[in-house]
Design a protein around this motif. Structure first.
Motif: not given
Length: 75
Positions: A1-2, A7-8, A39-42, A62-63
């Motif tokens: 996810m990093r 990203r736009p 971006i969170s690690p969670n 993320e979903c």
């Protein structure tokens, strides 16, 4: 996810579709453009977007990518 950092994206901010945040239901709701700036690690991420003379933020899971949040181009 990093790889999504910077990203736009486009999405509809909460204040545009939640009844308690605006008065008129007759408006044509359009998505706004923003950039993923955290971006969170969670498994959640934050989007930074302009709103008038201010900069606002909204967070998503993320979903939500592909449903509430649409990725645009490359960074």
């Amino acid at each position: 996810m990093r790889e999504l950092l910077g990203r736009p994206v486009k999405f509809i901010p909460c204040f545009l579709y939640k009844k308690e945040f605006h008065n008129s239901g007759d408006e044509d709701i359009q998505p706004v453009r923003g950039v993923i700036d955290f971006i969170s690690p969670n498994g959640w991420f934050r989007i930074k977007y302009p709103a008038g003379d201010t900069v606002q933020h909204e967070c998503f899971k993320e979903c939500d990518i592909g449903t509430a949040v649409t990725l645009l181009g490359r960074r």
